[in-house]
Design a protein around this motif. Structure first.
Motif, PDB file in Angstrom:
ATOM      1  N   VAL B  20      26.476  31.549  40.160  1.00 26.09           N
ATOM      2  CA  VAL B  20      27.922  31.624  40.368  1.00 26.09           C
ATOM      3  C   VAL B  20      28.551  32.743  39.538  1.00 26.09           C
ATOM      4  O   VAL B  20      29.504  33.384  39.942  1.00 26.09           O
ATOM      5  CB  VAL B  20      28.591  30.270  40.042  1.00 26.09           C
ATOM      6  N   GLU B  21      27.971  32.982  38.369  1.00 25.37           N
ATOM      7  CA  GLU B  21      28.476  34.038  37.497  1.00 25.37           C
ATOM      8  C   GLU B  21      28.346  35.381  38.212  1.00 25.37           C
ATOM      9  O   GLU B  21      27.250  35.799  38.571  1.00 25.37           O
ATOM     10  CB  GLU B  21      27.623  34.046  36.223  1.00 25.37           C
ATOM     11  N   PRO B  22      29.471  36.082  38.428  1.00 23.32           N
ATOM     12  CA  PRO B  22      29.341  37.323  39.189  1.00 23.32           C
ATOM     13  C   PRO B  22      28.675  38.441  38.370  1.00 23.32           C
ATOM     14  O   PRO B  22      28.742  38.451  37.142  1.00 23.32           O
ATOM     15  CB  PRO B  22      30.787  37.703  39.525  1.00 23.32           C
ATOM     16  N   LEU B  23      28.019  39.361  39.096  1.00 26.24           N
ATOM     17  CA  LEU B  23      27.479  40.572  38.470  1.00 26.24           C
ATOM     18  C   LEU B  23      28.567  41.639  38.511  1.00 26.24           C
ATOM     19  O   LEU B  23      29.198  41.854  39.541  1.00 26.24           O
ATOM     20  CB  LEU B  23      26.245  41.048  39.243  1.00 26.24           C
ATOM     21  N   LYS B  24      28.743  42.298  37.385  1.00 33.23           N
ATOM     22  CA  LYS B  24      29.812  43.304  37.282  1.00 33.23           C
ATOM     23  C   LYS B  24      29.312  44.660  37.744  1.00 33.23           C
ATOM     24  O   LYS B  24      28.359  45.209  37.187  1.00 33.23           O
ATOM     25  CB  LYS B  24      30.287  43.389  35.836  1.00 33.23           C
ATOM     26  N   VAL B  25      29.977  45.190  38.759  1.00 23.98           N
ATOM     27  CA  VAL B  25      29.619  46.500  39.285  1.00 23.98           C
ATOM     28  C   VAL B  25      30.696  47.508  38.884  1.00 23.98           C
ATOM     29  O   VAL B  25      31.875  47.308  39.172  1.00 23.98           O
ATOM     30  CB  VAL B  25      29.494  46.471  40.821  1.00 23.98           C
ATOM     31  N   ALA B  26      30.272  48.578  38.205  1.00 24.17           N
ATOM     32  CA  ALA B  26      31.206  49.646  37.835  1.00 24.17           C
ATOM     33  C   ALA B  26      30.964  50.839  38.745  1.00 24.17           C
ATOM     34  O   ALA B  26      29.823  51.232  38.973  1.00 24.17           O
ATOM     35  CB  ALA B  26      30.981  50.052  36.380  1.00 24.17           C
ATOM     36  N   LEU B  27      32.044  51.385  39.259  1.00 24.91           N
ATOM     37  CA  LEU B  27      31.932  52.525  40.170  1.00 24.91           C
ATOM     38  C   LEU B  27      32.465  53.766  39.458  1.00 24.91           C
ATOM     39  O   LEU B  27      33.601  53.772  38.985  1.00 24.91           O
ATOM     40  CB  LEU B  27      32.750  52.206  41.427  1.00 24.91           C
ATOM     41  N   LEU B  56      29.026  39.848  43.680  1.00 24.90           N
ATOM     42  CA  LEU B  56      29.212  41.144  43.034  1.00 24.90           C
ATOM     43  C   LEU B  56      30.700  41.334  42.788  1.00 24.90           C
ATOM     44  O   LEU B  56      31.508  41.197  43.701  1.00 24.90           O
ATOM     45  CB  LEU B  56      28.700  42.271  43.936  1.00 24.90           C
ATOM     46  N   GLU B  57      31.047  41.650  41.552  1.00 24.15           N
ATOM     47  CA  GLU B  57      32.470  41.855  41.229  1.00 24.15           C
ATOM     48  C   GLU B  57      32.682  43.330  40.898  1.00 24.15           C
ATOM     49  O   GLU B  57      32.091  43.850  39.949  1.00 24.15           O
ATOM     50  CB  GLU B  57      32.840  40.977  40.035  1.00 24.15           C
ATOM     51  N   LEU B  58      33.506  43.984  41.683  1.00 29.54           N
ATOM     52  CA  LEU B  58      33.847  45.381  41.382  1.00 29.54           C
ATOM     53  C   LEU B  58      34.770  45.355  40.181  1.00 29.54           C
ATOM     54  O   LEU B  58      35.931  44.964  40.273  1.00 29.54           O
ATOM     55  CB  LEU B  58      34.511  46.039  42.595  1.00 29.54           C
ATOM     56  N   THR B  59      34.248  45.783  39.045  1.00 32.97           N
ATOM     57  CA  THR B  59      34.953  45.537  37.781  1.00 32.97           C
ATOM     58  C   THR B  59      35.803  46.717  37.353  1.00 32.97           C
ATOM     59  O   THR B  59      36.657  46.587  36.475  1.00 32.97           O
ATOM     60  CB  THR B  59      33.917  45.142  36.699  1.00 32.97           C
ATOM     61  N   GLY B  60      35.605  47.852  37.987  1.00 37.10           N
ATOM     62  CA  GLY B  60      36.428  49.009  37.663  1.00 37.10           C
ATOM     63  C   GLY B  60      35.932  50.252  38.368  1.00 37.10           C
ATOM     64  O   GLY B  60      34.757  50.331  38.763  1.00 37.10           O
ATOM     65  N   ILE B  61      36.840  51.194  38.568  1.00 38.58           N
ATOM     66  CA  ILE B  61      36.506  52.457  39.223  1.00 38.58           C
ATOM     67  C   ILE B  61      36.969  53.585  38.308  1.00 38.58           C
ATOM     68  O   ILE B  61      38.176  53.747  38.079  1.00 38.58           O
ATOM     69  CB  ILE B  61      37.203  52.575  40.595  1.00 38.58           C
ATOM     70  N   LEU B  80      41.402  50.944  38.828  1.00 36.36           N
ATOM     71  CA  LEU B  80      41.199  52.352  38.484  1.00 36.36           C
ATOM     72  C   LEU B  80      41.384  52.572  36.986  1.00 36.36           C
ATOM     73  O   LEU B  80      42.301  52.035  36.373  1.00 36.36           O
ATOM     74  CB  LEU B  80      42.184  53.231  39.263  1.00 36.36           C
ATOM     75  N   THR B  81      40.514  53.369  36.406  1.00 33.92           N
ATOM     76  CA  THR B  81      40.592  53.647  34.973  1.00 33.92           C
ATOM     77  C   THR B  81      40.098  55.059  34.707  1.00 33.92           C
ATOM     78  O   THR B  81      39.264  55.584  35.458  1.00 33.92           O
ATOM     79  CB  THR B  81      39.744  52.649  34.157  1.00 33.92           C
ATOM     80  N   THR B  82      40.618  55.665  33.646  1.00 30.21           N
ATOM     81  CA  THR B  82      40.088  56.967  33.241  1.00 30.21           C
ATOM     82  C   THR B  82      39.087  56.809  32.096  1.00 30.21           C
ATOM     83  O   THR B  82      38.500  57.786  31.661  1.00 30.21           O
ATOM     84  CB  THR B  82      41.228  57.905  32.780  1.00 30.21           C
ATOM     85  N   ASP B  83      38.905  55.572  31.643  1.00 33.33           N
ATOM     86  CA  ASP B  83      37.993  55.341  30.515  1.00 33.33           C
ATOM     87  C   ASP B  83      36.616  54.917  31.025  1.00 33.33           C
ATOM     88  O   ASP B  83      36.241  53.746  30.977  1.00 33.33           O
ATOM     89  CB  ASP B  83      38.590  54.278  29.580  1.00 33.33           C
ATOM     90  N   ALA B  84      35.858  55.903  31.514  1.00 30.30           N
ATOM     91  CA  ALA B  84      34.548  55.607  32.088  1.00 30.30           C
ATOM     92  C   ALA B  84      33.593  55.042  31.044  1.00 30.30           C
ATOM     93  O   ALA B  84      32.773  54.168  31.348  1.00 30.30           O
ATOM     94  CB  ALA B  84      33.952  56.872  32.713  1.00 30.30           C
ATOM     95  N   ASP B  85      33.689  55.533  29.824  1.00 29.87           N
ATOM     96  CA  ASP B  85      32.810  55.061  28.747  1.00 29.87           C
ATOM     97  C   ASP B  85      32.914  53.548  28.553  1.00 29.87           C
ATOM     98  O   ASP B  85      31.909  52.858  28.468  1.00 29.87           O
ATOM     99  CB  ASP B  85      33.181  55.754  27.424  1.00 29.87           C
ATOM    100  N   ALA B  86      34.159  53.085  28.481  1.00 30.59           N
ATOM    101  CA  ALA B  86      34.351  51.646  28.278  1.00 30.59           C
ATOM    102  C   ALA B  86      33.874  50.864  29.495  1.00 30.59           C
ATOM    103  O   ALA B  86      33.298  49.792  29.375  1.00 30.59           O
ATOM    104  CB  ALA B  86      35.828  51.358  27.999  1.00 30.59           C
ATOM    105  N   LEU B  87      34.094  51.451  30.668  1.00 29.90           N
ATOM    106  CA  LEU B  87      33.718  50.755  31.906  1.00 29.90           C
ATOM    107  C   LEU B  87      32.204  50.518  31.979  1.00 29.90           C
ATOM    108  O   LEU B  87      31.752  49.412  32.284  1.00 29.90           O
ATOM    109  CB  LEU B  87      34.199  51.573  33.115  1.00 29.90           C
ATOM    110  N   VAL B  88      31.406  51.557  31.722  1.00 27.33           N
ATOM    111  CA  VAL B  88      29.950  51.389  31.869  1.00 27.33           C
ATOM    112  C   VAL B  88      29.402  50.434  30.821  1.00 27.33           C
ATOM    113  O   VAL B  88      28.351  49.818  31.029  1.00 27.33           O
ATOM    114  CB  VAL B  88      29.181  52.738  31.807  1.00 27.33           C
ATOM    115  N   ALA B  89      30.115  50.299  29.696  1.00 25.73           N
ATOM    116  CA  ALA B  89      29.603  49.441  28.620  1.00 25.73           C
ATOM    117  C   ALA B  89      29.685  47.964  28.965  1.00 25.73           C
ATOM    118  O   ALA B  89      29.046  47.136  28.329  1.00 25.73           O
ATOM    119  CB  ALA B  89      30.364  49.724  27.327  1.00 25.73           C
ATOM    120  N   ARG B  90      30.488  47.646  29.998  1.00 24.40           N
ATOM    121  CA  ARG B  90      30.597  46.218  30.329  1.00 24.40           C
ATOM    122  C   ARG B  90      30.138  45.908  31.756  1.00 24.40           C
ATOM    123  O   ARG B  90      30.546  44.923  32.337  1.00 24.40           O
ATOM    124  CB  ARG B  90      32.025  45.721  30.080  1.00 24.40           C
ATOM    125  N   ALA B  91      29.261  46.752  32.305  1.00 26.90           N
ATOM    126  CA  ALA B  91      28.797  46.540  33.682  1.00 26.90           C
ATOM    127  C   ALA B  91      27.337  46.089  33.706  1.00 26.90           C
ATOM    128  O   ALA B  91      26.558  46.400  32.817  1.00 26.90           O
ATOM    129  CB  ALA B  91      28.950  47.830  34.476  1.00 26.90           C
TER     130      ALA B  91
END
Lengths: 453, 453
Positions: B20-27, B56-61, B80-91
């Motif tokens: 049930v726990e979704p997988l976080k997908v970062a784009l 699958l949870e789209l967690t950020g783009i 949408l985010t400009t902080d790609a570094d933070a995004l990949v760290a939680r995917a």
């Protein structure tokens, strides 16, 4: 296996040394495919070790009886055994290339009970009783791979069940039987009739002495069931497939197709269609059909196979290659062996059965198809009006009509319809045959490869 | 995700309830491909959940800047985010569709450090610095999938690295650049020159305003490097690829090919050849070549891609489909996302880099090729003897010679050679150009798709 230094990393994707303990591979069956599998396992041992991450040891080959001359297998004859039960009980990977239902099914189930991963090329078994195998694989947590069961060496099942797992397949059109494609191709290129072309195919080894399984479409129907199951995440068995063979295809049909800019192919057709309730449903059928020469499948000659796939996002794809033969089939089997063996080394499992969509099957009578109908008719005014009236009565819309004379100077009417329910088309043809002005229904073929669903 | 009952088994191959726990997908990236990936992740959420075994949870783009109008993505603009570094760290799964070397490389490496599996469509990065990515994936024990990097939606890398893992690939011939195939196809079908065909392609969106990367073969060379690496278990980078574009291909070349029963295609060619030491070596090159119309690749029209593979056991295979476009490429990306996500749920990993064979690269000068040479010559006796003498001097054997007059009534000599080292062929052409009796070397094209190695 031989000559590899066990202390050297072999680059299967991580940096540790590969596993020295060999994985035991049991081979069930030693016919045309089994012989080639044994040969490749031995001759490519070093490369396979590097790709798997552990050596593969061919631990035994189950045969029905010993002592038969098997040519030069390149393997120790001591590996041959008639005790298949004992063999599968001590294997890590079991390769089943016996074919048929039993004893293949019992041996596969026994292998899974013992925790072995299974690779099979057995389309008949998968199409008749796949769910039993998939459920056993799931229960015992083992792999079941079967790339070689459809279209020989063409990597097709892996793309369908893995590469396209993020897409929605809408249609699969396959030339999946090499014998019938060879026969139809000869009829197309030489003008031969069906019987003559079959004789040629038999003389060249492309057709069995008893070609029933091929020319009646049984082989293609089993493959259609496997393809549809994968494409639509729905259980489809061979018995669910509407099946017509090519025995009724005449030289005149092939000539008529040519005049239409088409070629006649035996197609395995799996379509996502609209069901009676307006939701998605599945149509799975095998029958000869006219295909426009511009279609990618039209150029598939001789005994080659090809499968054309339409998906919502991917668009139109085609996979082409040899559909049969010992070496091509063995290539597909070995690709699966590497996958299953790698899972033993690195953990994990391949995708199992995926039948969550569980779509209903649309009966053939409700499937929308297009017909090409040739009628020998009386050469007098009013014929077209009468014929067109019969189509209209059954709600079938006509796309084109040609009136011409055949080689004997008789009047011929060639009608190509728009799509309509198959039952309406079939009823139209029956009624046309009863008209006084129609001497005979000279030919009926469905037309595929268009876009107008 | 929406509407799925979490307590119902969804049939991904075992009988337990799905996670049930979704997988976080970062784009990373939201261009043509990224937009379609986001759309498919959302619109097919339910099917993807069933296929993966977890939502699958789209967690950020990650985008370069916010506020740009992005049409209807079908996703929450708050993603949408400009902080790609933070995004990949939680995917759990990172999808990179930015393209280019940086910041794509740094973000992929950072994602892997954090334990995320990575899916990328970045051919340039893979071809320039693949080993860095593969080593990082191995070190951190994560997946790196890149089906979309070559030939868009065509499932090609998975068949090559998995289905054919038990076979030995001998040759890969690919039409892997849609722009150049469109240009050459227009030249072939309309008789247009190169510049005119490029303009047409630009007008229809098949070519960029600056078409250099395509028409000079850089794009195809990157893909050739990726294909060769997989086919031959050897590291090949874009810099290793001999590259010639199509800018020199003239309308006359295309016409000459037609007269020869051929078509001109820009081919990515990867071959297992005999090296200087007599052992196996690899040739990887991109150049325009004449291909016989009977070759399966000859019929690949417009912007379609296709890759033809020869393997020792499998024989001849071909994979055909759309090579570019947002939706087809997104289909390939999502297939990889499902594979990587499944591994997070069920354990295991896909195959990593396989570079154990480490074959040497044969320099272009030593590769055996065939040349088609057109010469404008003086119309007098003895010309053929002199020309033939130059070929003989360089040890190049001639297969056919035709003497004829061109449209302007000048004498033309058309020579097709047998295979010879490329350097010998090149030196032959140079020397021919210096002969008094040769007015000009009107055209030189290699000929591929034959069997005479």
């Amino acid at each position: 296996m031989q000559g590899l230094d066990a202390s050297v990393p072999v680059g299967v994707g991580d940096e540790r040394t590969y596993q020295v303990e060999p994985l035991k591979v049991a081979l069930l069956g030693c016919g045309v495919v089994g012989t080639e599998v044994a040969r490749l396992l031995t001759s490519q041992a070093e490369e396979l070790t590097a790709r798997v991450g552990a050596p593969l040891e061919l631990t035994g080959i189950a045969v029905r009886r010993l002592g038969r001359d098997r040519g030069d297998l390149g393997v120790d004859p001591a590996l041959l055994t008639t005790d298949a039960d004992a063999l599968v009980a001590r294997a890590d990977v079991v390769v089943e290339v016996i074919g048929g239902i039993e004893p293949a099914r019992a041996l596969i189930l026994r292998a899974m009970e013992h925790g072995a991963g299974v690779v099979t090329a057995n389309k008949a078994l998968l199409a008749e009783d796949g769910p039993t195998l998939f459920e056993a694989a799931a229960k015992h947590g083992v792999d079941l791979y079967y790339e070689a069961s459809v279209a020989g060496a063409i990597p097709l099942l892996r793309p369908l069940r893995e590469s396209m797992a993020g897409d929605r397949v809408t249609r699969v059109l396959g030339i999946v039987n090499g014998t019938t494609n060879y026969v139809l191709d000869k009829m197309d290129s030489t003008g031969a009739g069906f019987a003559e072309a079959v004789e040629q195919a038999q003389a060249l080894g492309y057709a069995e002495a008893d070609p029933t399984a091929d020319v009646e479409g049984f082989d293609a129907a089993a493959k259609a069931a496997i393809l549809a199951s994968l494409a639509f995440h729905t259980r489809v068995s061979a018995a669910d497939v509407h099946r017509e063979g090519i025995t009724e295809v005449s030289a005149a049909d092939v000539r008529a197709a040519q005049q239409q800019g088409c070629v006649v192919k035996l197609l395995a057709i799996c379509e996502r269609v609209t069901g009676a309730d307006g939701g998605d449903a599945v149509s799975v059928r095998v029958h000869p059909a006219m295909l426009p020469l511009t279609h990618p499948l039209a150029g598939v000659r001789e005994a080659y196979n090809a499968v054309y796939v339409e998906a919502e996002a991917a668009g139109q794809l085609m996979f082409y290659g040899p559909g049969a033969g010992g070496r091509p089939t063995a290539s597909a089997v070995l690709g699966d062996v590497v996958a299953v063996a790698r899972h033993r080394v690195t953990g994990g499992r391949g995708p199992g059965e995926s039948a969550y969509a569980d779509l209903p099957l649309l009966p053939m009578r409700d499937v929308r198809t297009r017909y090409h109908v040739r009628l020998d008719v009386a050469d007098r005014p009013g014929v077209l009006a009468q014929v067109a009236g019969v189509f209209a009565k059954h709600g079938v819309s006509i796309e084109t009509v040609q009136q011409r004379q055949d080689d004997a100077g008789r009047a011929v009417l060639v009608v190509v319809t728009h799509t309509a329910p198959d039952a309406a088309l079939s009823a139209t043809v029956d009624e046309l045959g009863e008209l006084d002005i129609v001497d005979s229904v000279a030919g009926v073929l469905r037309v595929e490869g268009g876009d107008d669903r």
